[in-house]
Design a protein around this motif. Sequence first.
Motif, PDB file in Angstrom:
ATOM      1  N   SER A   1      33.396  27.612  39.851  1.00 30.15           N
ATOM      2  CA  SER A   1      32.538  26.149  39.667  1.00 30.15           C
ATOM      3  C   SER A   1      32.181  26.869  37.275  1.00 30.15           C
ATOM      4  CB  SER A   1      31.018  26.323  39.980  1.00 30.15           C
ATOM      5  OG  SER A   1      31.185  27.335  39.566  1.00 30.15           O
ATOM      6  N   LEU A   2      33.069  27.966  37.857  1.00 28.89           N
ATOM      7  CA  LEU A   2      32.318  28.406  36.259  1.00 28.89           C
ATOM      8  C   LEU A   2      33.448  28.050  35.238  1.00 28.89           C
ATOM      9  CD1 LEU A   2      30.757  31.371  36.501  1.00 28.89           C
ATOM     10  CD2 LEU A   2      29.757  28.822  35.291  1.00 28.89           C
ATOM     11  N   GLY A   3      35.141  27.304  36.290  1.00 31.88           N
ATOM     12  CA  GLY A   3      36.177  27.024  35.380  1.00 31.88           C
ATOM     13  C   GLY A   3      37.213  28.152  35.706  1.00 31.88           C
ATOM     14  N   ALA A   4      37.567  28.271  36.718  1.00 26.77           N
ATOM     15  CA  ALA A   4      37.756  29.761  36.808  1.00 26.77           C
ATOM     16  C   ALA A   4      39.219  28.976  37.411  1.00 26.77           C
ATOM     17  CB  ALA A   4      37.940  31.139  37.549  1.00 26.77           C
ATOM     18  N   GLY A   5      41.028  29.527  37.501  1.00 29.39           N
ATOM     19  CA  GLY A   5      42.028  28.630  38.088  1.00 29.39           C
ATOM     20  C   GLY A   5      41.698  30.084  39.659  1.00 29.39           C
ATOM     21  N   ARG A   6      42.696  29.147  40.132  1.00 32.69           N
ATOM     22  CA  ARG A   6      43.051  30.682  41.491  1.00 32.69           C
ATOM     23  C   ARG A   6      43.119  31.467  41.224  1.00 32.69           C
ATOM     24  NH1 ARG A   6      42.885  27.857  46.873  1.00 32.69           N
ATOM     25  NH2 ARG A   6      43.279  30.216  46.838  1.00 32.69           N
ATOM     26  N   TRP A   7      44.170  31.315  40.176  1.00 31.45           N
ATOM     27  CA  TRP A   7      45.404  32.967  40.328  1.00 31.45           C
ATOM     28  C   TRP A   7      44.190  33.684  39.251  1.00 31.45           C
ATOM     29  CZ3 TRP A   7      48.222  36.375  41.337  1.00 31.45           C
ATOM     30  CH2 TRP A   7      49.165  37.160  40.469  1.00 31.45           C
ATOM     31  N   TYR A   8      43.410  33.063  38.219  1.00 36.36           N
ATOM     32  CA  TYR A   8      42.620  33.525  37.875  1.00 36.36           C
ATOM     33  C   TYR A   8      40.680  34.191  38.471  1.00 36.36           C
ATOM     34  CZ  TYR A   8      39.184  35.010  33.703  1.00 36.36           C
ATOM     35  OH  TYR A   8      38.610  35.641  32.177  1.00 36.36           O
ATOM     36  N   GLY A   9      41.057  33.580  39.640  1.00 36.77           N
ATOM     37  CA  GLY A   9      39.712  33.694  40.595  1.00 36.77           C
ATOM     38  C   GLY A   9      40.696  34.844  41.186  1.00 36.77           C
ATOM     39  N   PHE A  10      41.669  35.133  41.827  1.00 36.72           N
ATOM     40  CA  PHE A  10      42.636  36.145  42.471  1.00 36.72           C
ATOM     41  C   PHE A  10      42.212  38.060  41.322  1.00 36.72           C
ATOM     42  CE2 PHE A  10      46.078  38.124  43.432  1.00 36.72           C
ATOM     43  CZ  PHE A  10      45.734  39.335  44.841  1.00 36.72           C
ATOM     44  N   ARG A  11      42.829  37.551  40.787  1.00 31.26           N
ATOM     45  CA  ARG A  11      42.935  38.379  39.737  1.00 31.26           C
ATOM     46  C   ARG A  11      41.211  38.906  39.333  1.00 31.26           C
ATOM     47  NH1 ARG A  11      45.136  38.663  34.381  1.00 31.26           N
ATOM     48  NH2 ARG A  11      44.632  36.740  34.510  1.00 31.26           N
ATOM     49  N   ARG A  12      40.645  38.418  39.468  1.00 30.72           N
ATOM     50  CA  ARG A  12      39.306  38.415  38.528  1.00 30.72           C
ATOM     51  C   ARG A  12      38.212  39.280  39.306  1.00 30.72           C
ATOM     52  NH1 ARG A  12      39.601  39.367  32.690  1.00 30.72           N
ATOM     53  NH2 ARG A  12      37.445  40.460  33.243  1.00 30.72           N
ATOM     54  N   VAL A  13      38.124  38.112  40.512  1.00 30.08           N
ATOM     55  CA  VAL A  13      37.322  38.287  41.696  1.00 30.08           C
ATOM     56  C   VAL A  13      37.774  39.116  42.772  1.00 30.08           C
ATOM     57  CG1 VAL A  13      35.336  37.208  42.748  1.00 30.08           C
ATOM     58  CG2 VAL A  13      36.040  36.148  40.594  1.00 30.08           C
ATOM     59  N   THR A  14      38.871  38.333  43.487  1.00 30.70           N
ATOM     60  CA  THR A  14      39.541  39.202  44.796  1.00 30.70           C
ATOM     61  C   THR A  14      40.058  40.214  44.204  1.00 30.70           C
ATOM     62  OG1 THR A  14      39.497  36.857  45.359  1.00 30.70           O
ATOM     63  CG2 THR A  14      40.521  38.320  47.202  1.00 30.70           C
ATOM     64  N   LEU A  15      40.799  40.493  43.811  1.00 31.12           N
ATOM     65  CA  LEU A  15      42.099  41.551  43.787  1.00 31.12           C
ATOM     66  C   LEU A  15      40.706  42.949  43.264  1.00 31.12           C
ATOM     67  CD1 LEU A  15      44.739  42.916  43.854  1.00 31.12           C
ATOM     68  CD2 LEU A  15      44.938  42.881  42.046  1.00 31.12           C
ATOM     69  N   PRO A  16      39.624  42.676  42.251  1.00 29.62           N
ATOM     70  CA  PRO A  16      39.130  44.017  42.191  1.00 29.62           C
ATOM     71  C   PRO A  16      37.746  44.281  43.415  1.00 29.62           C
ATOM     72  CG  PRO A  16      38.973  42.585  40.272  1.00 29.62           C
ATOM     73  CD  PRO A  16      39.685  41.756  41.582  1.00 29.62           C
ATOM     74  N   LEU A  17      37.658  43.807  44.129  1.00 29.33           N
ATOM     75  CA  LEU A  17      36.730  44.184  45.154  1.00 29.33           C
ATOM     76  C   LEU A  17      37.166  44.439  46.189  1.00 29.33           C
ATOM     77  CD1 LEU A  17      34.128  40.539  44.904  1.00 29.33           C
ATOM     78  CD2 LEU A  17      33.710  43.120  44.849  1.00 29.33           C
ATOM     79  N   ILE A  18      38.619  43.944  46.705  1.00 28.97           N
ATOM     80  CA  ILE A  18      39.636  44.663  47.836  1.00 28.97           C
ATOM     81  C   ILE A  18      40.748  45.312  47.488  1.00 28.97           C
ATOM     82  CG2 ILE A  18      39.700  42.856  48.688  1.00 28.97           C
ATOM     83  CD1 ILE A  18      42.886  42.454  48.672  1.00 28.97           C
ATOM     84  N   ARG A  19      40.238  46.346  46.037  1.00 28.11           N
ATOM     85  CA  ARG A  19      41.289  47.499  45.477  1.00 28.11           C
ATOM     86  C   ARG A  19      40.956  48.051  46.390  1.00 28.11           C
ATOM     87  NH1 ARG A  19      41.143  47.635  39.769  1.00 28.11           N
ATOM     88  NH2 ARG A  19      42.212  45.582  39.948  1.00 28.11           N
ATOM     89  N   PRO A  20      39.957  49.003  46.546  1.00 29.96           N
ATOM     90  CA  PRO A  20      39.724  50.216  47.557  1.00 29.96           C
ATOM     91  C   PRO A  20      40.271  49.925  48.344  1.00 29.96           C
ATOM     92  CG  PRO A  20      37.291  50.033  46.337  1.00 29.96           C
ATOM     93  CD  PRO A  20      38.620  48.481  46.465  1.00 29.96           C
ATOM     94  N   GLY A  21      40.090  48.512  49.163  1.00 28.99           N
ATOM     95  CA  GLY A  21      40.618  49.230  50.370  1.00 28.99           C
ATOM     96  C   GLY A  21      42.501  48.918  50.565  1.00 28.99           C
ATOM     97  N   ILE A  22      42.628  48.846  49.633  1.00 31.98           N
ATOM     98  CA  ILE A  22      44.993  48.024  49.139  1.00 31.98           C
ATOM     99  C   ILE A  22      44.799  49.924  49.230  1.00 31.98           C
ATOM    100  CG2 ILE A  22      46.631  47.216  47.894  1.00 31.98           C
ATOM    101  CD1 ILE A  22      44.566  45.487  47.396  1.00 31.98           C
ATOM    102  N   MET A  23      43.985  50.642  48.809  1.00 35.43           N
ATOM    103  CA  MET A  23      44.497  52.010  47.598  1.00 35.43           C
ATOM    104  C   MET A  23      44.309  52.967  49.028  1.00 35.43           C
ATOM    105  SD  MET A  23      42.652  51.898  44.044  1.00 35.43           S
ATOM    106  CE  MET A  23      43.404  53.600  43.779  1.00 35.43           C
ATOM    107  N   ALA A  24      43.475  52.771  50.367  1.00 32.38           N
ATOM    108  CA  ALA A  24      43.333  53.552  51.321  1.00 32.38           C
ATOM    109  C   ALA A  24      43.815  53.502  52.108  1.00 32.38           C
ATOM    110  CB  ALA A  24      41.767  53.046  51.738  1.00 32.38           C
ATOM    111  N   GLY A  25      44.550  51.784  52.073  1.00 32.73           N
ATOM    112  CA  GLY A  25      45.543  51.488  52.860  1.00 32.73           C
ATOM    113  C   GLY A  25      46.832  51.719  52.703  1.00 32.73           C
ATOM    114  N   GLY A  26      46.981  51.672  51.221  1.00 30.62           N
ATOM    115  CA  GLY A  26      48.215  52.536  50.889  1.00 30.62           C
ATOM    116  C   GLY A  26      48.501  53.889  51.165  1.00 30.62           C
ATOM    117  N   PHE A  27      47.781  54.347  50.799  1.00 31.19           N
ATOM    118  CA  PHE A  27      47.634  55.666  50.815  1.00 31.19           C
ATOM    119  C   PHE A  27      47.321  56.715  52.101  1.00 31.19           C
ATOM    120  CE2 PHE A  27      44.756  59.557  51.792  1.00 31.19           C
ATOM    121  CZ  PHE A  27      45.892  61.142  51.406  1.00 31.19           C
TER     122      PHE A  27
END
Lengths: 273, 285
Positions: A178-204
């Motif tokens: 609603s603040l005007g972020a596109g899908r890819w921008y939202g993924f990069r700046r919102v989703t990815l940072p929030l799930i990064r710890p989970g991805i890192m733990a899973g990758g480890f």
Amino acid sequence: MSNIAGRRIDLDALSFRIVMTGIALMALVLLVAPTVVVIWVSFTSGYSLKFPPPGYSLRWYGELWNAWQLQFAMMNSLKVAAWATGLSVLLGVSASLGIARSPTLTAKVLDSLFLSPLVLPALAFGLSSLMFFSMIGVPVSPLTLIIGHTVVSVPFVVRNTVASLAQMNPSLLEASSSLGAGRWYGFRRVTLPLIRPGIMAGGFIAFMASFDNVPVSLFLRDAATDMLPIRMWQDLEGRLDVTVAALSGVLIVATIALMLVMERAAGLSKRLT
Amino acid sequence: MAATLRDVTTYDLKLAAPLAAGFVLFFVTPLVILLALSFQTDQQGGHYGLTQYVNFLGDSFSLGVLGSTLWLGVKVTVLTLLLGYPVAWLHQRSPGWARGLIMLLVLLPLLTSVVVRTFAWVVILGRQGIVNATLAWLGLIDTPLKLLYTDGGVVVALAQVQMPLMVLPIITALSRIDPNLADASSVLGAGHWRTFRKVILPLSLPGIVAGCLLTYAAAITAFITQSLIGGGQMLFMPMYIYQQASTLQNWPFAAAISIVFLVSVLVVVSIFNALGRLSRGYANA
């Protein structure tokens, strides 16, 4: 009268605590003992894994510089684990995004499919992969190893990423949009940072699972791709080699260091419970 | 408008397509081939029938291997539960720093290489190992006991190796129990043992079932620990499959044993899953 009752309750509480704490401490000693023992005997000055060691020295750690077979196997294992982890994270995260919030039956079926290597005996999968590759005429190679390792490593990435996505508050994405972020921008700046710890733990965990894999490597490797756990296993079946103890010491220290790094970066212990 | 809102929070299911394709090609297809090969009557191929399964199920040696593998899993799971539950309990009621330490000690074996972990048990249980050295030093034995290549040795080593898989789900289950329940129970006059038996234990059942499932599956498929501690004398299913496939090159029989083993594991997993559903209902009641 109340005194007697009070004492009985104390005895009850005391006996419960003593039994539970006693067994717990015994179990904790049992958990640590093997690690301590390996590191201890790796400093022996003798030729055998006698306990207690006759004297202490660093000679077997020095021997590691000449143990080219172990070094060769270690490099292979690191390479395969790095590739398998990279592929697992790439494919696993993408798949998790697709299935995590989808209510469809397809998503549920895919979720079970991606997690199923965790419960199937890995040895049966290793054997079936060998049959498959030999049937389609692909000789065993680093490539077949990487494919096999990726299949058994992907579940760890999927499980942790799906869990992180489930915990994420979706209104954050609505807000960003609603603040005007596109899908890819939202993924990069919102989703990815929030799930990064989970991805890192899973990758480890995926990396450790691949680096340590025996049942799949056993069938999908050849002489040119000797893998470390198998080299060590075969060395140990023949004779008790002190060089293996020194190498184990190195691996244990490296594992603890990685674990502590992952704990700080991704809260590893919280993700495993 | 509602549709566009939902679009932002979900991602396209197509993102799962690459992994799904990979799994169909490199996971499902090989397993189908394994199943097909298990019905081949001879190594040359061409003829299909139930010969391999008849050979396995009609052979007391093969059935013995299957039986001892499944029974090994039971022994390891029971020992792991008896030792692991108190660890989870202690973790739950410890202060912060001790919790961190216990968690580190529990995670350490989970993340250490399985060959390294098993190798340590060879050192501990060997003729010149710690147990024998200590017993001799105490004057309890004159000649070293045989601990390696024994059933007990395999069970203890596997219990240590797999204990984290039991402890972690129980910690999760215990942390979900409202601490007021234990207080309520003791206010109503129940002692610690009774509170544990009637309140804590039933409420932690989902964790116990999950832990037992993971431990059991890991114990019966643990190729390295079984073969290094069990030695040549004790044969379990994973090694049996490996010998038939690699040493004897008898692929159809190896495929049939694998399928029998796979089905046994799936049956056990479904039993545990059913128990898990029951216990969740029980814990929520």
